[in-house]
Scaffold this active site. Structure first.
Site, PDB file in Angstrom:
ATOM      1  N   CYS A 292      -2.619   1.299  -4.104  1.00 23.73           N
ATOM      2  CA  CYS A 292      -1.029   1.802  -4.489  1.00 23.73           C
ATOM      3  C   CYS A 292      -1.023   2.204  -6.182  1.00 23.73           C
ATOM      4  O   CYS A 292      -0.041   2.532  -6.732  1.00 23.73           O
ATOM      5  CB  CYS A 292       0.208   1.283  -4.030  1.00 23.73           C
ATOM      6  SG  CYS A 292       0.417  -0.324  -4.568  1.00 23.73           S
TER       7      CYS A 292
ATOM      8  N   CYS B 135       0.726  -1.032   0.279  1.00 28.46           N
ATOM      9  CA  CYS B 135      -0.004   0.131   0.031  1.00 28.46           C
ATOM     10  C   CYS B 135       0.943   1.157   0.020  1.00 28.46           C
ATOM     11  O   CYS B 135       2.095   1.113   0.119  1.00 28.46           O
ATOM     12  CB  CYS B 135      -1.093  -0.141   1.299  1.00 28.46           C
ATOM     13  SG  CYS B 135      -0.187   0.278   2.842  1.00 28.46           S
TER      14      CYS B 135
ATOM     15  N   CYS C 251       3.483  -0.729  -8.261  1.00 32.08           N
ATOM     16  CA  CYS C 251       3.869  -1.992  -8.071  1.00 32.08           C
ATOM     17  C   CYS C 251       4.562  -2.624  -9.476  1.00 32.08           C
ATOM     18  O   CYS C 251       3.879  -2.739 -10.353  1.00 32.08           O
ATOM     19  CB  CYS C 251       3.067  -3.292  -7.669  1.00 32.08           C
ATOM     20  SG  CYS C 251       3.428  -4.641  -6.814  1.00 32.08           S
TER      21      CYS C 251
END
Length: 142
Positions: free
Chosen positions: A87, A13, A91
């Site tokens: 997020c 996150c 990633c």
């Protein structure tokens, strides 16, 4: 899965201070060493959200000594499953990895009454994840 045959999961996150820390705490506790657990954030805070710590203590899990960590490519590469929690595209994506995006409210700035349902939803999802990764496991007793 990785060469160790033990599945590994990375929770991501933004701040690595609330949702991902609670998820890592639940998975560490409920999987009892059978799953490798990591958590990280794209812009980590300097400490874990104290309301998240309090909410987890209510269910017998202590995350008070955890420290938010920065998301690295190595952490993603070393994980079989990458679970993002708000997020966005932070990633990195690698072929052969399993990616899940769990839409959960952010506990940042929330009181304990608002964080408890987030915690409980994370626990429900973690139990389902354990069932998928360790199909011969009974998570109801954990």
């Amino acid at each position: 899965m990785t060469e160790t045959t033990k599945p590994s999961v990375l929770f991501v996150c933004v701040h690595n201070a609330g949702r991902s820390q609670m998820a890592a705490g639940f998975l560490t506790h409920l999987a009892a060493g059978r799953i490798e657990v990591r958590s990280a954030g794209s812009a980590p805070r300097d400490q874990v959200n104290q309301v998240a710590v309090e909410a987890m203590k209510e269910v017998g899990i202590d995350i008070s000594t955890e420290v938010p960590k920065i998301l690295t490519i190595d952490a993603v590469r070393a994980s079989d499953v990458c679970i993002t929690m708000g997020c966005g595209d932070a990633c990195p994506v690698f072929p052969g990895k399993r990616y899940l995006d769990w839409t959960l409210d952010d506990p940042a700035g929330q009181g304990i009454e608002a964080v408890r349902p987030i915690r409980d939803e994370i626990e429900r999802r973690i139990k389902g994840l354990i069932t998928e990764l360790l199909p011969d496991t009974d998570t109801a007793e954990a």
